[in-house]
Enzyme design. Structure first.
Site, short mmCIF file in Angstrom:
data_model
loop_
_atom_site.label_atom_id
_atom_site.label_comp_id
_atom_site.label_asym_id
_atom_site.label_seq_id
_atom_site.Cartn_x
_atom_site.Cartn_y
_atom_site.Cartn_z
N PHE A 141 0.86 -1.17 0.00
CA PHE A 141 0.00 0.00 0.00
C PHE A 141 0.90 1.23 0.00
CE2 PHE A 141 -2.35 3.54 1.71
CZ PHE A 141 -3.49 3.51 0.93
N ASP A 226 9.64 2.89 1.68
CA ASP A 226 8.45 3.68 2.01
C ASP A 226 8.23 3.58 3.51
OD1 ASP A 226 5.94 4.66 2.54
OD2 ASP A 226 5.00 3.78 0.77
N LYS A 255 3.01 11.46 6.80
CA LYS A 255 2.20 11.27 8.00
C LYS A 255 2.76 11.98 9.23
CE LYS A 255 -0.09 7.08 6.36
NZ LYS A 255 -1.34 7.76 5.98
#
Length: 401
Positions: A141, A226, A255
């Site tokens: 994801f 990531d 984030k």
């Protein structure tokens, strides 16, 4: 109807249904706790998918934002501003790298990485034009933009959004043999999450990440990590890659970099790699804006102390010890994760992940389901041991009934 029901009905009437939230409407929050429109309090055990690593309403971050709000919030990159150089310098130092390319969202960072890897492949490695390949892992994801869903294996993220962007090879996560066989002279990068979050907090087998690092070095391929969910303290270290002693060629961050205040993301790498860009080839109106830089600078300063990494490591050890005790009793099939991050596979006979999440909500704990009967636990790193234990007791209560 109640205040909550009215708010939910209004939202469903006037917004696209691209999310399926739990039936709770949050009005205020502080630390690890949130309060809804009717005054009920909930322990936040999701932390905005790691965007709120430092808790809701963190004073240091709010003070940094307020101070910047009174000065300047946006210049665009058409001009320099006085927070940009410090942000890039401090973030590069935190990562042990040289260059930073700031963006806004995590998906933008991934898109930037894809463009960077392709351009590096053509300009530096010498891959023929239009032939660059990037290897990714199944069950990944990385976001939901058109290019990113093109290499997703999740039907919900991918279906009905074609035609898909070519140039990606998907291999099983954790399989070094498959990775080696997928590499060709035209491979420019391997893009992977060191821990797969949306897939259920999947931790790769020991030695896998070092193996990826060795293979990519051997084949002159960029290793792109990531760390948008896993990075910045979540796993008990600044980066999840550190657990395996691995340093990639490129970190993707987001984030928590914005502290839950503003969206901030970044691609961090070497001068050689990010140096492939020339003015006009990539950018963002809001990327690296003064407000974002001010908040992110404070995030970096907080991480430099090691305090939050240590809290995540210590409380994470306790979390996994307690969750491990639930395995084997017929209610929990498996627990995975690192630090204050766990994927808990609930026995399907007890209900779906959403059903378990709703039962926890009724007990004052907010988590999120993924992939059937899995729930994810990722509280803010500022959570107290007492609150963490209370949340775990609510989970045990749900599993008993």
């Amino acid at each position: 109807m109640s205040i909550t029901e009215n708010a939910i009905a209004s939202a469903e009437a006037h917004s696209a249904h691209n999310y399926h939230p739990l039936p709770v409407v949050i009005a205020t929050a502080e630390g690890a706790w949130m309060t809804d429109v009717e005054g009920r309090r909930y322990l936040d055990m999701l932390a905005g998918y790691s965007a709120l690593n430092f808790g809701h309403g963190n004073r240091r971050l709010l003070d940094a934002a307020r101070a910047q709000l009174d000065r300047v919030t946006l210049t665009s990159r058409a001009f320099h501003h006085d927070r940009f150089a410090d942000f890039c310098t401090r973030l590069a130092e935190l990562c042990g790298m040289e260059s930073v390319l700031p963006m806004n969202t995590g998906a933008e960072a991934v898109e930037t990485a894809v463009k960077t890897a392709r351009k590096w492949g053509y300009r530096v490695k010498g891959v023929p034009d239009g032939m660059a390949k990037i290897i990714v892992a199944a069950n990944n994801f990385h976001g939901r933009t058109t290019t990113i869903v093109s290499f997703s294996t999740d039907p919900e993220a991918r279906e009905d959004f074609g035609p898909y962007t070519p140039g990606f090879e998907i291999v099983p996560y954790g399989d070094l043999t498959a990775l080696r066989e997928a590499m060709t002279e035209n491979t420019v990068a391997v893009l992977m999450e060191p821990i797969q979050g949306e897939a259920g907090v999947l931790v790769p087998p020991p030695g896998y990440l070092p193996g990826v690092r060795e293979l990519t070095r051997e084949r002159d391929v960029l290793f792109i990590a990531d760390e948008i969910q896993s990075g910045l303290g979540r796993t008990g270290k600044t980066f999840a890659c550190e657990h395996e002693g691995v340093v990639p060629d490129m970190y993707l961050l987001g984030k928590a970099l914005g502290g839950g205040v503003v969206p901030v993301s970044a691609v961090v790498s070497s001068r050689e790699v990010l140096g492939v860009f020339r003015p006009g080839e990539h950018g963002s109106t809001f990327g690296g804006n003064p407000l974002a830089c001010a908040v992110a600078l404070e995030v970096v300063a907080m991480l430099r102390t090691g305090e939050f990494q240590q809290r995540a490591a210590e409380l994470g050890e306790h979390l996994h010890q307690e969750l491990g005790l639930l395995v084997g009793g017929g209610a929990v099939e498996e627990v995975r994760g690192r630090g204050l991050w766990a994927g808990v596979d609930i026995a399907p006979a007890l209900g779906t992940g959403r059903e378990i999440s709703k039962k926890l909500m009724e007990r004052g704990v907010l988590v999120k389901d993924t992939h059937g009967s899995t729930i994810r636990i990722a509280p803010p790193l500022v959570i107290s041991k007492e609150d963490l234990d209370w949340g775990l007791e609510q989970l045990r209560g749900v599993l008993r009934h």
